[in-house]
Design a protein around this motif. Sequence first.
Motif, mmCIF file in Angstrom:
data_model
loop_
_atom_site.group_PDB
_atom_site.id
_atom_site.type_symbol
_atom_site.label_atom_id
_atom_site.label_comp_id
_atom_site.label_asym_id
_atom_site.label_seq_id
_atom_site.Cartn_x
_atom_site.Cartn_y
_atom_site.Cartn_z
ATOM 1 N N SER A 21 0.814 -1.219 0.000
ATOM 2 C CA SER A 21 0.000 0.000 0.000
ATOM 3 C C SER A 21 0.850 1.274 0.000
ATOM 4 N N ILE A 22 1.912 1.293 0.777
ATOM 5 C CA ILE A 22 2.766 2.492 0.816
ATOM 6 C C ILE A 22 3.416 2.688 -0.552
ATOM 7 N N ASP A 23 3.921 1.606 -1.131
ATOM 8 C CA ASP A 23 4.528 1.672 -2.466
ATOM 9 C C ASP A 23 3.512 2.156 -3.503
ATOM 10 N N ALA A 24 2.270 1.718 -3.379
ATOM 11 C CA ALA A 24 1.219 2.133 -4.319
ATOM 12 C C ALA A 24 1.005 3.645 -4.252
ATOM 13 N N ILE A 25 0.972 4.193 -3.031
ATOM 14 C CA ILE A 25 0.810 5.643 -2.860
ATOM 15 C C ILE A 25 1.987 6.371 -3.502
ATOM 16 N N VAL A 26 3.190 5.877 -3.264
ATOM 17 C CA VAL A 26 4.400 6.500 -3.822
ATOM 18 C C VAL A 26 4.359 6.467 -5.349
ATOM 19 N N ARG A 27 3.991 5.314 -5.918
ATOM 20 C CA ARG A 27 3.934 5.200 -7.380
ATOM 21 C C ARG A 27 2.910 6.163 -7.976
ATOM 22 N N LEU A 28 1.751 6.267 -7.341
ATOM 23 C CA LEU A 28 0.717 7.196 -7.822
ATOM 24 C C LEU A 28 1.217 8.636 -7.739
ATOM 25 N N ASN A 29 1.845 8.963 -6.615
ATOM 26 C CA ASN A 29 2.354 10.319 -6.421
ATOM 27 C C ASN A 29 3.433 10.655 -7.447
ATOM 28 N N LYS A 30 4.347 9.718 -7.681
ATOM 29 C CA LYS A 30 5.424 9.964 -8.652
ATOM 30 C C LYS A 30 4.893 10.091 -10.082
ATOM 31 N N ALA A 31 3.685 9.528 -10.319
ATOM 32 C CA ALA A 31 3.073 9.632 -11.644
ATOM 33 C C ALA A 31 2.267 10.928 -11.791
ATOM 34 N N THR A 35 2.420 9.110 6.814
ATOM 35 C CA THR A 35 3.084 10.172 6.048
ATOM 36 C C THR A 35 4.585 9.922 5.978
ATOM 37 N N GLY A 36 5.186 9.545 7.110
ATOM 38 C CA GLY A 36 6.622 9.274 7.171
ATOM 39 C C GLY A 36 7.030 8.121 6.279
ATOM 40 N N LEU A 37 6.230 7.038 6.284
ATOM 41 C CA LEU A 37 6.544 5.881 5.438
ATOM 42 C C LEU A 37 6.480 6.248 3.959
ATOM 43 N N VAL A 38 5.483 7.049 3.590
ATOM 44 C CA VAL A 38 5.358 7.488 2.196
ATOM 45 C C VAL A 38 6.566 8.347 1.815
ATOM 46 N N GLU A 39 6.925 9.281 2.692
ATOM 47 C CA GLU A 39 8.057 10.182 2.405
ATOM 48 C C GLU A 39 9.385 9.425 2.359
ATOM 49 N N GLU A 40 9.573 8.444 3.245
ATOM 50 C CA GLU A 40 10.810 7.649 3.244
ATOM 51 C C GLU A 40 11.000 6.914 1.920
ATOM 52 N N ASN A 41 9.889 6.635 1.258
ATOM 53 C CA ASN A 41 9.942 5.909 -0.017
ATOM 54 C C ASN A 41 9.859 6.839 -1.222
ATOM 55 N N GLY A 42 10.010 8.140 -0.977
ATOM 56 C CA GLY A 42 10.101 9.096 -2.073
ATOM 57 C C GLY A 42 8.796 9.692 -2.555
ATOM 58 N N GLY A 43 7.728 9.519 -1.787
ATOM 59 C CA GLY A 43 6.430 10.070 -2.178
ATOM 60 C C GLY A 43 5.959 11.145 -1.225
ATOM 61 N N GLU A 44 4.746 11.592 -1.467
ATOM 62 C CA GLU A 44 4.173 12.658 -0.649
ATOM 63 C C GLU A 44 2.660 12.498 -0.615
ATOM 64 N N LEU A 45 2.072 12.695 0.559
ATOM 65 C CA LEU A 45 0.612 12.710 0.674
ATOM 66 C C LEU A 45 0.144 14.151 0.536
ATOM 67 N N GLY A 46 -0.922 14.348 -0.210
ATOM 68 C CA GLY A 46 -1.455 15.691 -0.388
ATOM 69 C C GLY A 46 -2.175 16.195 0.843
ATOM 70 N N GLY A 47 -2.706 15.278 1.646
ATOM 71 C CA GLY A 47 -3.412 15.672 2.857
ATOM 72 C C GLY A 47 -4.159 14.497 3.454
ATOM 73 N N ILE A 48 -4.510 14.651 4.727
ATOM 74 C CA ILE A 48 -5.310 13.642 5.413
ATOM 75 C C ILE A 48 -6.509 14.355 6.018
ATOM 76 N N PHE A 49 -7.695 13.963 5.571
ATOM 77 C CA PHE A 49 -8.943 14.544 6.057
ATOM 78 C C PHE A 49 -9.643 13.473 6.880
ATOM 79 N N TYR A 50 -10.196 13.863 8.040
ATOM 80 C CA TYR A 50 -10.871 12.857 8.860
ATOM 81 C C TYR A 50 -12.103 13.441 9.536
ATOM 82 N N CYS A 51 -13.046 12.563 9.784
ATOM 83 C CA CYS A 51 -14.242 12.910 10.536
ATOM 84 C C CYS A 51 -14.049 12.371 11.946
#
Length: 191
Positions: free
Chosen positions: A32-42, A73-89
């Motif tokens: 899952s973390i790799d998937a986020i990174v791949r999407l972000n890099k694309a 967020t840290g795991l995504v960043e360690e793998n070279g990606g970035e999260l745009g934001g986290i929204f929660y209820c």
Amino acid sequence: MKLIILDRDGVINHDRDDYVKSADECIPIEGSIDAIVRLNKAGFTVVIATNQAGLAKGKFELEDLEAMHEKITGLVEENGGELGGIFYCPHHPDDNCKCRKPMPGMLDAIEAEFNTSVESCYFVGDSLRDLQAAVQKGCKPALVRTGNGVRTLAQLAVPGLQTDSPQVTPEQVQVFDNLAAAADFILASNH
């Protein structure tokens, strides 16, 4: 802007019947973390939209939730990606708030934050609430079989079982084994 919305528990990290209550219990699903990174890099802006009723129910504190989000967020960043934001209820299901999925409030907040429409963007979730929120806002609903996904797939197959609106039909939903498979599909179809 290419936007992708992800549910958290059951999509990015393993869900628990007794709530994910700490960073230690927030364990990523394989790939899952790799998937986020791949999407972000694309070129995709990846955001999370998650119901966190455990806050209102006293299962964990805001600091615990922030620690969980810092971990992801840290795991995504360690793998070279970035999260745009986290929204929660943070609300209890009985609060009748506008932000708890299937209500569209979190998606409205994402639109306001990024000054864009979420219409036609992918929303990857594992529960019926995710799919209903997606359909309500014109997103492309994608269901993963991780988390509650298998149970949700069974719910979709039984007409009349859905009590909330909008009704979601199996034909509206693309189904994937996990977030990594959903990312593979999204990336392949965006060339």
